[in-house]
Design a protein around this motif. Structure first.
Motif, PDB file in Angstrom:
ATOM      1  N   ARG A  75       0.834  -1.200   0.000  1.00 35.60           N
ATOM      2  CA  ARG A  75       0.000   0.000   0.000  1.00 35.60           C
ATOM      3  C   ARG A  75       0.870   1.252   0.000  1.00 35.60           C
ATOM      4  NH1 ARG A  75      -4.322  -0.022   4.552  1.00 35.60           N
ATOM      5  NH2 ARG A  75      -5.229  -1.574   3.166  1.00 35.60           N
ATOM      6  N   ALA A  76       1.977   1.202   0.752  1.00 36.16           N
ATOM      7  CA  ALA A  76       2.893   2.339   0.802  1.00 36.16           C
ATOM      8  C   ALA A  76       3.480   2.631  -0.580  1.00 36.16           C
ATOM      9  CB  ALA A  76       4.000   2.051   1.811  1.00 36.16           C
ATOM     10  N   LYS A  77       3.902   1.585  -1.273  1.00 34.12           N
ATOM     11  CA  LYS A  77       4.468   1.763  -2.620  1.00 34.12           C
ATOM     12  C   LYS A  77       3.435   2.366  -3.565  1.00 34.12           C
ATOM     13  CE  LYS A  77       7.223  -2.402  -1.863  1.00 34.12           C
ATOM     14  NZ  LYS A  77       7.378  -3.825  -2.246  1.00 34.12           N
ATOM     15  N   LYS A  78       2.215   1.866  -3.473  1.00 42.28           N
ATOM     16  CA  LYS A  78       1.156   2.371  -4.345  1.00 42.28           C
ATOM     17  C   LYS A  78       0.876   3.838  -4.052  1.00 42.28           C
ATOM     18  CE  LYS A  78      -3.634   1.571  -5.744  1.00 42.28           C
ATOM     19  NZ  LYS A  78      -4.856   0.743  -5.534  1.00 42.28           N
ATOM     20  N   MET A  79       0.859   4.208  -2.766  1.00 46.13           N
ATOM     21  CA  MET A  79       0.601   5.601  -2.406  1.00 46.13           C
ATOM     22  C   MET A  79       1.674   6.530  -2.955  1.00 46.13           C
ATOM     23  SD  MET A  79      -0.976   6.073   1.404  1.00 46.13           S
ATOM     24  CE  MET A  79      -0.039   4.826   2.268  1.00 46.13           C
ATOM     25  N   GLY A 101       3.860   9.957  -9.085  1.00 42.24           N
ATOM     26  CA  GLY A 101       3.946   9.545 -10.484  1.00 42.24           C
ATOM     27  C   GLY A 101       5.167   8.704 -10.814  1.00 42.24           C
ATOM     28  N   ILE A 102       5.975   8.340  -9.818  1.00 41.52           N
ATOM     29  CA  ILE A 102       7.156   7.525 -10.094  1.00 41.52           C
ATOM     30  C   ILE A 102       6.772   6.057 -10.224  1.00 41.52           C
ATOM     31  CG2 ILE A 102       8.655   9.158  -8.883  1.00 41.52           C
ATOM     32  CD1 ILE A 102       8.830   7.123  -6.580  1.00 41.52           C
ATOM     33  N   SER A 103       7.703   5.249 -10.698  1.00 39.08           N
ATOM     34  CA  SER A 103       7.442   3.832 -10.919  1.00 39.08           C
ATOM     35  C   SER A 103       7.381   3.061  -9.611  1.00 39.08           C
ATOM     36  CB  SER A 103       8.546   3.235 -11.798  1.00 39.08           C
ATOM     37  OG  SER A 103       9.782   3.221 -11.090  1.00 39.08           O
ATOM     38  N   TYR A 104       6.814   1.877  -9.701  1.00 40.94           N
ATOM     39  CA  TYR A 104       6.732   0.975  -8.541  1.00 40.94           C
ATOM     40  C   TYR A 104       8.130   0.658  -8.025  1.00 40.94           C
ATOM     41  CZ  TYR A 104       5.912  -3.435  -6.009  1.00 40.94           C
ATOM     42  OH  TYR A 104       5.894  -4.446  -5.069  1.00 40.94           O
ATOM     43  N   GLU A 105       9.032   0.389  -8.947  1.00 35.89           N
ATOM     44  CA  GLU A 105      10.390   0.010  -8.574  1.00 35.89           C
ATOM     45  C   GLU A 105      11.114   1.148  -7.858  1.00 35.89           C
ATOM     46  OE1 GLU A 105       8.775  -2.605 -11.489  1.00 35.89           O
ATOM     47  OE2 GLU A 105       9.047  -0.417 -11.590  1.00 35.89           O
ATOM     48  N   LEU A 106      10.978   2.378  -8.376  1.00 34.28           N
ATOM     49  CA  LEU A 106      11.643   3.518  -7.752  1.00 34.28           C
ATOM     50  C   LEU A 106      11.006   3.835  -6.396  1.00 34.28           C
ATOM     51  CD1 LEU A 106      13.759   5.685  -7.846  1.00 34.28           C
ATOM     52  CD2 LEU A 106      12.211   7.123  -9.206  1.00 34.28           C
ATOM     53  N   ALA A 107       9.676   3.687  -6.318  1.00 37.69           N
ATOM     54  CA  ALA A 107       8.984   3.906  -5.043  1.00 37.69           C
ATOM     55  C   ALA A 107       9.511   2.942  -3.993  1.00 37.69           C
ATOM     56  CB  ALA A 107       7.480   3.732  -5.229  1.00 37.69           C
ATOM     57  N   GLU A 108       9.691   1.683  -4.384  1.00 37.74           N
ATOM     58  CA  GLU A 108      10.213   0.672  -3.463  1.00 37.74           C
ATOM     59  C   GLU A 108      11.627   1.029  -3.011  1.00 37.74           C
ATOM     60  OE1 GLU A 108      10.133  -4.139  -3.279  1.00 37.74           O
ATOM     61  OE2 GLU A 108      10.864  -3.260  -5.161  1.00 37.74           O
ATOM     62  N   ASN A 143       8.891   5.187   5.407  1.00 36.65           N
ATOM     63  CA  ASN A 143       8.209   6.390   5.878  1.00 36.65           C
ATOM     64  C   ASN A 143       7.619   7.085   4.670  1.00 36.65           C
ATOM     65  OD1 ASN A 143       7.643   9.118   6.655  1.00 36.65           O
ATOM     66  ND2 ASN A 143       9.023   8.904   8.397  1.00 36.65           N
ATOM     67  N   VAL A 144       6.328   6.884   4.437  1.00 37.67           N
ATOM     68  CA  VAL A 144       5.678   7.403   3.224  1.00 37.67           C
ATOM     69  C   VAL A 144       5.729   8.925   3.169  1.00 37.67           C
ATOM     70  CG1 VAL A 144       3.500   7.537   1.947  1.00 37.67           C
ATOM     71  CG2 VAL A 144       4.168   5.397   3.054  1.00 37.67           C
ATOM     72  N   LYS A 145       5.417   9.576   4.287  1.00 36.46           N
ATOM     73  CA  LYS A 145       5.421  11.046   4.305  1.00 36.46           C
ATOM     74  C   LYS A 145       6.784  11.604   3.915  1.00 36.46           C
ATOM     75  CE  LYS A 145       3.440  13.122   7.838  1.00 36.46           C
ATOM     76  NZ  LYS A 145       2.959  13.418   9.207  1.00 36.46           N
ATOM     77  N   LEU A 146       7.799  11.065   4.502  1.00 41.91           N
ATOM     78  CA  LEU A 146       9.155  11.530   4.240  1.00 41.91           C
ATOM     79  C   LEU A 146       9.526  11.293   2.782  1.00 41.91           C
ATOM     80  CD1 LEU A 146      11.746  12.706   5.420  1.00 41.91           C
ATOM     81  CD2 LEU A 146      12.406  10.384   6.108  1.00 41.91           C
ATOM     82  N   THR A 147       9.193  10.118   2.268  1.00 38.71           N
ATOM     83  CA  THR A 147       9.502   9.778   0.879  1.00 38.71           C
ATOM     84  C   THR A 147       8.790  10.719  -0.086  1.00 38.71           C
ATOM     85  OG1 THR A 147       9.718   7.450   1.539  1.00 38.71           O
ATOM     86  CG2 THR A 147       9.498   7.911  -0.810  1.00 38.71           C
ATOM     87  N   VAL A 148       7.532  10.990   0.168  1.00 40.75           N
ATOM     88  CA  VAL A 148       6.748  11.859  -0.706  1.00 40.75           C
ATOM     89  C   VAL A 148       7.309  13.276  -0.725  1.00 40.75           C
ATOM     90  CG1 VAL A 148       4.500  13.009  -0.961  1.00 40.75           C
ATOM     91  CG2 VAL A 148       4.611  10.536  -0.575  1.00 40.75           C
TER      92      VAL A 148
END
Length: 302
Positions: A238-242, A248-255, A264-269
């Motif tokens: 769910r974090a990767k999808k968010m 707008g980045i790829s699944y792989e880059l999000a991971e 930490n989703v907030k920090l990553t975003v």
């Protein structure tokens, strides 16, 4: 006739007086029809719920806690809401807690008589050293449970904000609350079984209070739970999808980036949207009181 029998929650529902003679289909249809009035009953007390949310959000901002206290079904509903806050919003287990008459074991096995002890409600709260920054919410469908009444009285003596939640007019516990919420769900299909409509309304209200308070303290970006605790496979996905949805980045880059921030989703975003380093993103989130949108705007002003 005792006063308990006069309560709305103890009344007989005229539509279900032949419940034992109905077919399964008829019973289910009746229950479904009666349940449709629950949301309307909740709608009638939205102003009181709003007042409670404002107090809870203010409490959280000042390091305070939301403490539910109740017996039986009412207490268990408090437990259900409290235990979901850490995984959903990455809160400390101490921030939203539930105190159940009879202790933790009463979650699974009824502890007879615990709810009738007014002094027990006060003594259970004393163990948590409450103060003026805390919000204490007493839950009792009948609105008269001694355990809850005793807890609210003690909470008032400590300067805490008190909220009551019941399903009867002029409830006893309302007299001991700064914010009384009386959600009138009416007579149950099964007479006196407040685990049905009353409990459903109460769960809806607790969900509304904690979710809205968390939104108002920076736990949500747009309509996404960006402060979730990614403690298992489902939540990590769910974090990767968010992150992908927001940036707008790829699944792989999000991971890859989530691995860098320990999911930490907030920090990553904030790192991605503001095009800044992890350390700078952490600093901006702190300045923005945890709000993602505000942190990104601050970055554009630097």
């Amino acid at each position: 006739m005792d006063k308990l029998s006069l309560l709305m929650t103890e009344e007989s529902n005229p539509k279900s007086t032949k419940l034992d003679e109905m077919s399964v289909s008829e019973i289910l249809t009746l229950m479904n029809e009666e349940d449709q009035s629950i949301a309307y009953a909740v709608k009638q007390v939205l102003p009181q719920i709003e007042s409670a949310v404002e107090k809870v959000a203010s409490s959280f901002k000042n390091g305070g806690r939301l403490l539910y206290i109740g017996a039986g079904t009412s207490g268990r509903i408090g437990v259900m809401d409290a235990v979901e806050c850490p995984p959903t919003f990455s809160t400390s287990p101490n921030q939203v807690q539930a105190i159940l008459a009879g202790g933790e074991g009463a979650m699974y096995v009824a502890v007879e008589g615990a709810e009738d002890d007014e002094t027990l409600g006060a003594s259970d709260l004393k163990k948590l050293t409450i103060n003026e920054y805390d919000v204490i919410m007493g839950i009792a469908a009948s609105g008269r449970t001694p355990y809850v009444k005793g807890a609210l009285q003690y909470a008032n003596s400590c300067g805490a904000t008190t909220v009551s939640l019941s399903s009867n007019k002029n409830a006893i516990i309302s007299k001991y609350a700064d914010i009384p919420i009386e959600v009138l769900t009416g007579a149950e299909v099964l007479t006196g079984s407040t685990r049905l409509r009353a409990a459903t309304a109460h769960k809806m209200i607790l969900n509304m209070i904690t979710t809205t308070a968390m939104i108002k303290t920076g736990k949500v970006y747009k309509n996404l739970m960006v402060d979730l605790h990614a403690s298992n496979y489902k939540l990590r996905e769910r974090a990767k999808k968010m992150v992908g949805t927001i940036t707008g980045i790829s699944y792989e880059l999000a991971e890859e980036l989530l691995e860098e921030t320990d999911y930490n989703v907030k920090l990553t975003v904030v790192m991605i949207l503001a095009e800044i380093t992890k350390d700078v993103a952490e600093q901006l989130l702190e300045e923005a009181d945890g709000f993602v949108g505000k942190a990104v705007k601050l970055a554009s002003l630097k």
